[in-house]
Design an enzyme around this catalytic site. Structure first.
Site, PDB file in Angstrom:
ATOM      1  CG  HIS A  28       7.092   3.759  10.130  1.00 32.14           C
ATOM      2  ND1 HIS A  28       6.329   4.027   9.027  1.00 32.14           N
ATOM      3  CD2 HIS A  28       6.958   2.438  10.353  1.00 32.14           C
ATOM      4  CE1 HIS A  28       5.770   2.904   8.599  1.00 32.14           C
ATOM      5  NE2 HIS A  28       6.123   1.933   9.384  1.00 32.14           N
ATOM      6  CG  ASP A  72      -0.112  -0.261   2.518  1.00 37.74           C
ATOM      7  OD1 ASP A  72       1.108  -0.036   2.503  1.00 37.74           O
ATOM      8  OD2 ASP A  72      -0.711  -0.700   3.518  1.00 37.74           O
ATOM      9  CG  HIS A 114      11.322   4.802   9.513  1.00 39.55           C
ATOM     10  ND1 HIS A 114      11.670   5.836   8.676  1.00 39.55           N
ATOM     11  CD2 HIS A 114      10.544   3.976   8.766  1.00 39.55           C
ATOM     12  CE1 HIS A 114      11.136   5.632   7.482  1.00 39.55           C
ATOM     13  NE2 HIS A 114      10.452   4.504   7.506  1.00 39.55           N
ATOM     14  CD  GLU A 151       0.763   4.320   4.659  1.00 34.26           C
ATOM     15  OE1 GLU A 151      -0.108   5.011   5.244  1.00 34.26           O
ATOM     16  OE2 GLU A 151       1.972   4.587   4.728  1.00 34.26           O
ATOM     17  NE  ARG A 187       4.135  10.786   4.309  1.00 38.71           N
ATOM     18  CZ  ARG A 187       5.178  10.100   3.870  1.00 38.71           C
ATOM     19  NH1 ARG A 187       5.355   8.847   4.254  1.00 38.71           N
ATOM     20  NH2 ARG A 187       6.062  10.659   3.057  1.00 38.71           N
ATOM     21  CD  GLU A 198       0.290  -6.469   2.931  1.00 40.76           C
ATOM     22  OE1 GLU A 198       0.354  -5.235   2.881  1.00 40.76           O
ATOM     23  OE2 GLU A 198       1.118  -7.160   3.559  1.00 40.76           O
TER      24      GLU A 198
HETATM   25  C1  UD1 Z   1       6.936   4.496   3.551  1.00 46.16           C
HETATM   26  C2  UD1 Z   1       5.526   4.156   3.120  1.00 46.16           C
HETATM   27  C3  UD1 Z   1       4.777   3.460   4.241  1.00 46.16           C
HETATM   28  C4  UD1 Z   1       5.559   2.277   4.797  1.00 46.16           C
HETATM   29  C5  UD1 Z   1       6.961   2.722   5.167  1.00 46.16           C
HETATM   30  C6  UD1 Z   1       7.771   1.533   5.592  1.00 46.16           C
HETATM   31  C7  UD1 Z   1       4.466   5.753   1.559  1.00 46.16           C
HETATM   32  C8  UD1 Z   1       3.726   7.006   1.410  1.00 46.16           C
HETATM   33  N1  UD1 Z   1       4.806   5.376   2.816  1.00 46.16           N
HETATM   34  O1  UD1 Z   1       6.839   5.445   4.600  1.00 46.16           O
HETATM   35  O2  UD1 Z   1       3.527   2.978   3.758  1.00 46.16           O
HETATM   36  O3  UD1 Z   1       4.895   1.793   5.943  1.00 46.16           O
HETATM   37  O4  UD1 Z   1       7.578   3.326   4.015  1.00 46.16           O
HETATM   38  O5  UD1 Z   1       8.911   1.923   6.305  1.00 46.16           O
HETATM   39  O6  UD1 Z   1       4.757   5.113   0.582  1.00 46.16           O
HETATM   40  N2  UD1 Z   1      14.517   7.654   4.786  1.00 46.16           N
HETATM   41  C9  UD1 Z   1      15.887   7.531   4.622  1.00 46.16           C
HETATM   42  N3  UD1 Z   1      16.402   6.380   4.089  1.00 46.16           N
HETATM   43  C10 UD1 Z   1      15.636   5.325   3.739  1.00 46.16           C
HETATM   44  C11 UD1 Z   1      14.221   5.436   3.914  1.00 46.16           C
HETATM   45  C12 UD1 Z   1      13.693   6.602   4.429  1.00 46.16           C
HETATM   46  O7  UD1 Z   1      16.639   8.452   4.929  1.00 46.16           O
HETATM   47  O8  UD1 Z   1      16.149   4.295   3.293  1.00 46.16           O
HETATM   48  C13 UD1 Z   1      13.954   8.909   5.349  1.00 46.16           C
HETATM   49  C14 UD1 Z   1      13.973  10.054   4.337  1.00 46.16           C
HETATM   50  O9  UD1 Z   1      14.237  11.244   5.012  1.00 46.16           O
HETATM   51  C15 UD1 Z   1      12.551  10.060   3.796  1.00 46.16           C
HETATM   52  C16 UD1 Z   1      11.770   9.662   5.034  1.00 46.16           C
HETATM   53  O10 UD1 Z   1      12.577   8.704   5.691  1.00 46.16           O
HETATM   54  O11 UD1 Z   1      12.189  11.302   3.280  1.00 46.16           O
HETATM   55  C17 UD1 Z   1      10.404   9.080   4.738  1.00 46.16           C
HETATM   56  O12 UD1 Z   1      10.475   8.067   3.758  1.00 46.16           O
HETATM   57  P1  UD1 Z   1       9.204   7.776   2.803  1.00 46.16           P
HETATM   58  O13 UD1 Z   1       9.480   6.605   1.915  1.00 46.16           O
HETATM   59  O14 UD1 Z   1       8.769   9.030   2.140  1.00 46.16           O
HETATM   60  O15 UD1 Z   1       8.067   7.406   3.817  1.00 46.16           O
HETATM   61  P2  UD1 Z   1       8.048   6.370   5.019  1.00 46.16           P
HETATM   62  O16 UD1 Z   1       7.602   7.102   6.230  1.00 46.16           O
HETATM   63  O17 UD1 Z   1       9.304   5.608   5.060  1.00 46.16           O
HETATM   64  N1  UDP Z   2      12.001  -4.346  10.112  1.00 49.13           N
HETATM   65  C1  UDP Z   2      13.368  -4.533   9.897  1.00 49.13           C
HETATM   66  N2  UDP Z   2      14.257  -3.776  10.612  1.00 49.13           N
HETATM   67  C2  UDP Z   2      13.857  -2.849  11.530  1.00 49.13           C
HETATM   68  C3  UDP Z   2      12.460  -2.652  11.724  1.00 49.13           C
HETATM   69  C4  UDP Z   2      11.570  -3.415  10.989  1.00 49.13           C
HETATM   70  O1  UDP Z   2      13.768  -5.360   9.082  1.00 49.13           O
HETATM   71  O2  UDP Z   2      14.719  -2.216  12.155  1.00 49.13           O
HETATM   72  C5  UDP Z   2      11.046  -5.152   9.325  1.00 49.13           C
HETATM   73  C6  UDP Z   2       9.923  -5.827  10.086  1.00 49.13           C
HETATM   74  O3  UDP Z   2      10.300  -7.116  10.520  1.00 49.13           O
HETATM   75  C7  UDP Z   2       8.783  -5.870   9.077  1.00 49.13           C
HETATM   76  C8  UDP Z   2       9.043  -4.665   8.209  1.00 49.13           C
HETATM   77  O4  UDP Z   2      10.397  -4.268   8.443  1.00 49.13           O
HETATM   78  O5  UDP Z   2       8.858  -7.014   8.250  1.00 49.13           O
HETATM   79  C9  UDP Z   2       8.090  -3.571   8.588  1.00 49.13           C
HETATM   80  O6  UDP Z   2       8.468  -2.411   7.952  1.00 49.13           O
HETATM   81  P1  UDP Z   2       7.942  -1.002   8.377  1.00 49.13           P
HETATM   82  O7  UDP Z   2       7.539  -1.005   9.811  1.00 49.13           O
HETATM   83  O8  UDP Z   2       8.976  -0.036   7.931  1.00 49.13           O
HETATM   84  O9  UDP Z   2       6.675  -0.805   7.424  1.00 49.13           O
HETATM   85  P2  UDP Z   2       5.158  -1.249   7.493  1.00 49.13           P
HETATM   86  O10 UDP Z   2       5.090  -2.702   7.741  1.00 49.13           O
HETATM   87  O11 UDP Z   2       4.527  -0.432   8.574  1.00 49.13           O
HETATM   88  O12 UDP Z   2       4.632  -0.860   6.164  1.00 49.13           O
END
Ligand code: UD1
Ligand code: UDP
Length: 371
Positions: free
Chosen positions: A209, A96, A242, A132, A211, A118
């Site tokens: 994490h 999502d 995160h 999402e 939003r 999913e």
């Molecule tokens: C995204 C997804 C969310 C999912 C989550 C899993 C969307 C809108 N959101 O949210 O559904 O649950 O991923 O973790 O698609 N960042 C880094 N390095 C990384 C990843 C993230 O620095 O490898 C930081 C960056 O500053 C980035 C911020 O995290 O701007 C947010 O990342 P983003 O992918 O926009 O949204 P998530 O909150 O990670």
């Molecule tokens: N996870 C990981 N390392 C971490 C935290 C989470 O590998 O430090 C894994 C966790 O086991 C799960 C997935 O990441 O499978 C969940 O990701 P996240 O919470 O970022 O996203 P969401 O599931 O909420 O979309």
């Protein structure tokens, strides 16, 4: 030969797509093309390394502080080019995230069939989880095949008038992924995690994490955890934070500077799931953890107002506690002091499948694609 293009971009999509990629690899009658958007960079690269996934295309769209519009447009533009080159029969997305919606939309614009893994999860509130809930509904509308983890997910789709013959109950591939990683006598690379006293202390594992939680809700979550740790000497908190800087700021401000609170960087999936397996309690707003914790028999407090994963709650392992300070504090207090309540929640149940979801999905893809 049937050509299946998988598109993913974030940590959880990588983890949940990995078993499907392994199942695709085994098929000599399917050509598998892997395209990552890299909406996440470091957090996705961790997953690629662990599962030894080598993408054919890396759109590398990640930018620190990226907005939803930026991710969507950069992914759409990049995907157009790849779809034009590869001309896949089916494009597969998982979950999502914004990558999922952009991936499905890019396929739709090129009249490529879409498989949604999913599918059918619904919280009932378009703004929670945000964005999402909208992403998965928008993806569903243009998808051709819906791979629903549970019977309830299928029912959600039927309630929205999706045709039954396009919906397949498969379980969730995250359970397949867990089978690869959780081991009996796991040794961490990280000394801190090896030295924690899992026998005599109560380890709480926290992730947060979302939003819609950033701001006051997240401050409440962290403050209640800080106070629980301060009031219970037997408790240690581990929080792999995160990489979102907004989350990191709140975490360090509220939870920093306490010898029984361990703020660490995101862990690789393997140590993370093994840490979960050794912990006493999980507190999270993550989607994936709500699926993994029940399977490992860990009580999980879900710090959100709504969930699209009620199966864990019905099974008794998960509890939706919201984001108010007192609710979180009181629920943690109960789990820490009332053994009967703890034992009631700490039972391994598996509402999310038997760990063979990926094989089922690939088999269905093969049959559908050859029609
Ligand atoms: C995204 C997804 C969310 C999912 C989550 C899993 C969307 C809108 N959101 O949210 O559904 O649950 O991923 O973790 O698609 N960042 C880094 N390095 C990384 C990843 C993230 O620095 O490898 C930081 C960056 O500053 C980035 C911020 O995290 O701007 C947010 O990342 P983003 O992918 O926009 O949204 P998530 O909150 O990670
Ligand atoms: N996870 C990981 N390392 C971490 C935290 C989470 O590998 O430090 C894994 C966790 O086991 C799960 C997935 O990441 O499978 C969940 O990701 P996240 O919470 O970022 O996203 P969401 O599931 O909420 O979309």
């Amino acid at each position: 030969m049937l050509k299946v293009m998988t598109v993913f971009g974030t940590r959880p999509e990588g983890i949940k797509m990995a078993p499907i990629l392994k199942a695709l690899e085994k098929r000599s009658n399917i050509e598998s093309v892997i395209c990552i958007t890299a909406q996440h960079r470091e957090m996705l690269d961790q997953v690629l390394r662990l599962f030894n996934i080598k993408p054919d295309y890396d759109l590398n769209i990640f930018k620190p502080g990226q907005t939803l519009t930026e991710i969507t447009t950069r992914a759409l533009e990049g995907l157009e080019e790849v779809i034009n080159i590869e001309k896949p029969d089916i494009l597969l997305v998982q979950g999502d995230t914004t990558t999922v919606f952009a991936g499905a939309l890019a396929a739709f614009y090129h009249k490529v069939k879409i498989g949604h893994v999913e599918a059918g999860l619904r919280s009932g509130n378009l703004y929670s989880p945000y964005p999402e809930e909208a992403n998965r509904k928008l993806t569903g509308v243009i998808a051709d095949f819906h791979f629903a983890p549970t019977e309830r997910n299928k029912q959600n789709l039927l309630n929205e008038d999706y045709p039954e013959e396009k919906i397949f109950i498969t379980g969730n591939t995250v359970i397949d992924a867990l089978k690869y990683t959780v081991k009996d006598r796991y040794i961490f690379d990280n000394n801190l995690l090896n030295e924690l006293d899992y026998e005599n202390k109560k380890i709480i594992l926290l992730t947060s994490h979302r939003r819609e939680n950033i701001g006051k809700p997240m401050e409440n979550i962290f403050t209640s955890l800080r106070d629980i740790v301060n009031n219970h000497e037997e408790v240690e908190l581990v929080f792999p934070i995160h990489l979102n800087p907004k989350v990191r700021e709140i975490a360090h401000r509220i939870l920093g500077d306490n010898s029984r609170i361990h703020l660490i960087d995101p862990l690789d999936y393997e140590p993370f799931t093994n840490l979960m397996a050794k912990s006493s309690i999980v507190v999270t707003d993550s989607g994936g953890l709500q699926e993994e914790a029940p399977s490992l028999g860990k009580p999980v407090l879900v710090v959100r107002r709504e969930t699209e994963r009620p199966e864990g709650i019905e099974a008794g392992t998960a509890k939706l506690v919201g984001t108010d300070y007192k609710d979180i504090y009181d629920n943690l207090e109960t789990l820490l002091t009332n053994k009967e309540e703890y034992d009631k929640m700490a039972k391994a149940v598996n509402p999310y499948g038997d760990g063979n979801a990926a094989e089922k999905i690939v088999e269905i893809l093969f049959k559908l694609g050859n029609r």
